[in-house]
Design a protein around this motif. Structure first.
Motif, PDB file in Angstrom:
ATOM      1  N   PHE A   1      27.352 -46.627   4.554  1.00 46.45           N
ATOM      2  CA  PHE A   1      26.527 -47.261   5.575  1.00 46.45           C
ATOM      3  C   PHE A   1      27.235 -47.170   6.918  1.00 46.45           C
ATOM      4  O   PHE A   1      28.428 -46.893   6.991  1.00 46.45           O
ATOM      5  CB  PHE A   1      26.203 -48.723   5.232  1.00 46.45           C
ATOM      6  CG  PHE A   1      27.398 -49.612   5.099  1.00 46.45           C
ATOM      7  CD1 PHE A   1      27.918 -50.281   6.198  1.00 46.45           C
ATOM      8  CD2 PHE A   1      28.007 -49.778   3.870  1.00 46.45           C
ATOM      9  CE1 PHE A   1      29.023 -51.110   6.075  1.00 46.45           C
ATOM     10  CE2 PHE A   1      29.110 -50.603   3.741  1.00 46.45           C
ATOM     11  CZ  PHE A   1      29.625 -51.266   4.852  1.00 46.45           C
ATOM     12  N   MET A   2      26.455 -47.390   7.966  1.00 45.77           N
ATOM     13  CA  MET A   2      26.984 -47.371   9.336  1.00 45.77           C
ATOM     14  C   MET A   2      27.052 -48.786   9.875  1.00 45.77           C
ATOM     15  O   MET A   2      26.263 -49.639   9.480  1.00 45.77           O
ATOM     16  CB  MET A   2      26.086 -46.535  10.243  1.00 45.77           C
ATOM     17  CG  MET A   2      26.036 -45.077   9.878  1.00 45.77           C
ATOM     18  SD  MET A   2      24.916 -44.147  10.947  1.00 45.77           S
ATOM     19  CE  MET A   2      23.339 -44.707  10.339  1.00 45.77           C
ATOM     20  N   LEU A   3      27.974 -48.985  10.790  1.00 48.43           N
ATOM     21  CA  LEU A   3      28.117 -50.266  11.464  1.00 48.43           C
ATOM     22  C   LEU A   3      28.344 -49.984  12.941  1.00 48.43           C
ATOM     23  O   LEU A   3      29.115 -49.091  13.296  1.00 48.43           O
ATOM     24  CB  LEU A   3      29.310 -51.022  10.877  1.00 48.43           C
ATOM     25  CG  LEU A   3      29.646 -52.392  11.453  1.00 48.43           C
ATOM     26  CD1 LEU A   3      30.378 -53.217  10.390  1.00 48.43           C
ATOM     27  CD2 LEU A   3      30.517 -52.310  12.681  1.00 48.43           C
ATOM     28  N   LEU A   4      27.640 -50.721  13.777  1.00 49.65           N
ATOM     29  CA  LEU A   4      27.871 -50.673  15.217  1.00 49.65           C
ATOM     30  C   LEU A   4      28.309 -52.059  15.656  1.00 49.65           C
ATOM     31  O   LEU A   4      27.598 -53.037  15.414  1.00 49.65           O
ATOM     32  CB  LEU A   4      26.604 -50.266  15.973  1.00 49.65           C
ATOM     33  CG  LEU A   4      26.030 -48.899  15.648  1.00 49.65           C
ATOM     34  CD1 LEU A   4      24.764 -48.664  16.470  1.00 49.65           C
ATOM     35  CD2 LEU A   4      27.035 -47.795  15.898  1.00 49.65           C
ATOM     36  N   ALA A   5      29.489 -52.148  16.256  1.00 50.54           N
ATOM     37  CA  ALA A   5      29.984 -53.409  16.812  1.00 50.54           C
ATOM     38  C   ALA A   5      29.905 -53.288  18.328  1.00 50.54           C
ATOM     39  O   ALA A   5      30.617 -52.490  18.933  1.00 50.54           O
ATOM     40  CB  ALA A   5      31.407 -53.678  16.352  1.00 50.54           C
ATOM     41  N   LYS A   6      29.025 -54.066  18.929  1.00 48.54           N
ATOM     42  CA  LYS A   6      28.763 -53.977  20.370  1.00 48.54           C
ATOM     43  C   LYS A   6      29.497 -55.102  21.084  1.00 48.54           C
ATOM     44  O   LYS A   6      29.525 -56.240  20.606  1.00 48.54           O
ATOM     45  CB  LYS A   6      27.265 -54.063  20.629  1.00 48.54           C
ATOM     46  CG  LYS A   6      26.491 -52.932  19.969  1.00 48.54           C
ATOM     47  CD  LYS A   6      25.006 -53.072  20.171  1.00 48.54           C
ATOM     48  CE  LYS A   6      24.267 -51.921  19.504  1.00 48.54           C
ATOM     49  NZ  LYS A   6      22.821 -51.976  19.751  1.00 48.54           N
ATOM     50  N   LEU A   7      30.068 -54.770  22.253  1.00 48.63           N
ATOM     51  CA  LEU A   7      30.859 -55.757  22.977  1.00 48.63           C
ATOM     52  C   LEU A   7      30.894 -55.448  24.459  1.00 48.63           C
ATOM     53  O   LEU A   7      30.524 -54.362  24.892  1.00 48.63           O
ATOM     54  CB  LEU A   7      32.292 -55.788  22.429  1.00 48.63           C
ATOM     55  CG  LEU A   7      33.058 -54.469  22.555  1.00 48.63           C
ATOM     56  CD1 LEU A   7      34.072 -54.532  23.674  1.00 48.63           C
ATOM     57  CD2 LEU A   7      33.727 -54.153  21.235  1.00 48.63           C
ATOM     58  N   LYS A   8      31.367 -56.426  25.203  1.00 46.82           N
ATOM     59  CA  LYS A   8      31.581 -56.259  26.635  1.00 46.82           C
ATOM     60  C   LYS A   8      33.016 -56.657  26.938  1.00 46.82           C
ATOM     61  O   LYS A   8      33.543 -57.605  26.377  1.00 46.82           O
ATOM     62  CB  LYS A   8      30.603 -57.128  27.438  1.00 46.82           C
ATOM     63  CG  LYS A   8      30.694 -56.900  28.931  1.00 46.82           C
ATOM     64  CD  LYS A   8      29.601 -57.635  29.683  1.00 46.82           C
ATOM     65  CE  LYS A   8      29.711 -57.327  31.168  1.00 46.82           C
ATOM     66  NZ  LYS A   8      28.641 -57.975  31.923  1.00 46.82           N
ATOM     67  N   VAL A   9      33.639 -55.907  27.842  1.00 47.15           N
ATOM     68  CA  VAL A   9      35.000 -56.186  28.274  1.00 47.15           C
ATOM     69  C   VAL A   9      34.925 -56.916  29.608  1.00 47.15           C
ATOM     70  O   VAL A   9      34.087 -56.602  30.455  1.00 47.15           O
ATOM     71  CB  VAL A   9      35.817 -54.878  28.407  1.00 47.15           C
ATOM     72  CG1 VAL A   9      37.206 -55.148  28.948  1.00 47.15           C
ATOM     73  CG2 VAL A   9      35.882 -54.166  27.060  1.00 47.15           C
TER      74      VAL A   9
END
Length: 129
Positions: free
Chosen positions: A10-18
């Motif tokens: 499976f795929m995972l996307l971890a989205k964030l802002k710096v």
């Protein structure tokens, strides 16, 4: 592959802002984390840190896991704990999206992290990973 579950990729996307003026520092901890993951997690098949072309403060970890056990190993990797502590100081808006079917152990583990997540369960298709 017609059956998807805890033993399938499976795929995972971890989205964030710096945070403003913290990108260089963030890239350092992301690089250390990436190297530790590569060295210690054979079930991580793909691991990249991608920058949003429209917002230089937004990034996405793109990850492909061999199976649920690979994600559980990732969550137990001490380097991830160090990374998440650094993120708390240097970043904001951390959320995770799963693309593929995961089992109860992954859901339980994710519930224990406190990280917001969403699972997009596979309805059809195949994987050559």
């Amino acid at each position: 592959m017609s059956i998807f579950g805890s033993d399938t990729p499976f795929m995972l996307l971890a989205k964030l802002k710096v945070k403003e003026d913290k990108v260089a520092e963030y890239l350092e901890i992301a690089d250390k984390t990436d190297k530790a993951v590569e060295a210690e997690e054979p079930g991580m098949l793909h691991h990249t840190f991608d920058q949003d072309p429209d917002d230089p403060l937004r990034f996405v970890w793109s990850e492909v896991y061999k199976n649920d056990d690979a994600l559980l190993a990732h969550l137990a990797n001490p380097a991830l704990g160090v990374y998440l502590e650094a993120h708390a100081e240097l970043g904001t808006d951390f959320s995770v999206e799963f693309y593929g079917t995961v089992g109860d152990k992954v859901i339980e583990a994710m519930n224990g992290t406190g990280v917001p997540y969403k699972i997009f369960k596979t309805k059809l298709g195949y994987s050559r990973v």
